[in-house]
Design a protein around this motif. Structure first.
Motif, short mmCIF file in Angstrom:
data_model
loop_
_atom_site.label_atom_id
_atom_site.label_comp_id
_atom_site.label_asym_id
_atom_site.label_seq_id
_atom_site.Cartn_x
_atom_site.Cartn_y
_atom_site.Cartn_z
N LYS A 151 -19.00 24.06 14.11
CA LYS A 151 -18.58 24.72 15.36
C LYS A 151 -18.42 23.76 16.53
O LYS A 151 -17.63 24.00 17.42
N ASP A 152 -19.16 22.65 16.54
CA ASP A 152 -19.07 21.69 17.64
C ASP A 152 -18.22 20.47 17.32
O ASP A 152 -17.56 19.92 18.20
N LYS A 153 -18.22 20.04 16.06
CA LYS A 153 -17.54 18.79 15.70
C LYS A 153 -16.23 18.98 14.96
O LYS A 153 -15.57 18.02 14.62
N GLY A 154 -15.84 20.21 14.67
CA GLY A 154 -14.58 20.46 13.98
C GLY A 154 -14.71 20.25 12.47
O GLY A 154 -15.74 20.53 11.88
N ILE A 155 -13.66 19.73 11.85
CA ILE A 155 -13.63 19.52 10.40
C ILE A 155 -14.30 18.20 10.06
O ILE A 155 -13.93 17.15 10.61
N LEU A 156 -15.26 18.23 9.14
CA LEU A 156 -15.96 17.01 8.71
C LEU A 156 -15.90 16.91 7.18
O LEU A 156 -16.33 17.82 6.48
N PRO A 157 -15.37 15.79 6.65
CA PRO A 157 -15.35 15.62 5.20
C PRO A 157 -16.76 15.44 4.64
O PRO A 157 -17.58 14.73 5.22
N VAL A 158 -17.03 16.11 3.52
CA VAL A 158 -18.35 16.04 2.87
C VAL A 158 -18.28 15.19 1.60
O VAL A 158 -19.19 14.44 1.30
N SER A 159 -17.16 15.33 0.87
CA SER A 159 -16.96 14.52 -0.34
C SER A 159 -15.48 14.39 -0.62
O SER A 159 -14.67 15.19 -0.13
N VAL A 190 0.85 -1.19 0.00
CA VAL A 190 0.00 0.00 0.00
C VAL A 190 0.88 1.24 0.00
O VAL A 190 2.03 1.20 0.43
N LYS A 191 0.33 2.32 -0.50
CA LYS A 191 1.05 3.59 -0.47
C LYS A 191 0.09 4.69 -0.04
O LYS A 191 -1.13 4.53 -0.09
N LYS A 192 0.65 5.81 0.35
CA LYS A 192 -0.12 6.97 0.75
C LYS A 192 -0.54 7.72 -0.51
O LYS A 192 0.30 8.05 -1.34
N GLU A 193 -1.84 7.93 -0.67
CA GLU A 193 -2.36 8.63 -1.84
C GLU A 193 -3.06 9.91 -1.36
O GLU A 193 -4.07 9.84 -0.66
N TYR A 194 -2.47 11.06 -1.71
CA TYR A 194 -3.09 12.33 -1.34
C TYR A 194 -4.28 12.60 -2.26
O TYR A 194 -4.20 12.34 -3.47
N ILE A 195 -5.37 13.07 -1.68
CA ILE A 195 -6.59 13.32 -2.45
C ILE A 195 -7.17 14.68 -2.07
O ILE A 195 -6.82 15.25 -1.03
N SER A 196 -8.06 15.17 -2.92
CA SER A 196 -8.80 16.40 -2.62
C SER A 196 -10.06 16.04 -1.86
O SER A 196 -10.73 15.06 -2.19
N VAL A 197 -10.36 16.83 -0.85
CA VAL A 197 -11.54 16.60 -0.02
C VAL A 197 -12.28 17.92 0.16
O VAL A 197 -11.66 18.96 0.41
N THR A 198 -13.59 17.88 0.03
CA THR A 198 -14.42 19.02 0.39
C THR A 198 -14.87 18.78 1.82
O THR A 198 -15.40 17.71 2.14
N ALA A 199 -14.62 19.75 2.69
CA ALA A 199 -14.92 19.58 4.11
C ALA A 199 -15.77 20.74 4.63
O ALA A 199 -15.74 21.84 4.09
N ARG A 200 -16.50 20.44 5.69
CA ARG A 200 -17.32 21.44 6.37
C ARG A 200 -16.69 21.68 7.74
O ARG A 200 -16.26 20.76 8.42
N PHE A 201 -16.64 22.94 8.13
CA PHE A 201 -16.12 23.30 9.45
C PHE A 201 -17.32 23.51 10.37
O PHE A 201 -18.03 24.50 10.25
#
Length: 80
Positions: free
Chosen positions: A16-24, A3-14
């Motif tokens: 206020k209570d849960k921090g950063i959450l990936p959306v897609s 396996v290798k590390k694969e960097y990807i693009s992520v759309t995230a929502r910030f």
């Protein structure tokens, strides 16, 4: 299997209570929605190296791991 590390693009929502959450995630040329964030914790990726926030997410009815390391997102990609 290797396996290798694969960097990807992520759309995230910030949130206020849960921090950063990936959306897609952007996988190759396709944007795939994250159906649910199941777990968030600080963790190391022992097989490919790195330490950050590990997200267990549900994508297309499967549980997957996604890491946020410093300012980048990555997944483990199987090769071979």
């Amino acid at each position: 299997m290797e396996v290798k590390k694969e960097y990807i693009s992520v759309t995230a929502r910030f949130d206020k209570d849960k921090g950063i959450l990936p959306v897609s995630i952007q996988w190759e040329v396709v944007e795939i929605p994250v159906d649910k964030v199941e777990d968030v914790r600080n963790a190391a990726s022992m097989r490919v190296g790195g330490f950050g926030v590990r997200y267990t997410v549900r994508i297309q009815n499967k549980s997957r791991l996604l890491w946020f390391e410093e300012d980048k997102w990555f997944v483990k990609k199987r090769i071979g």
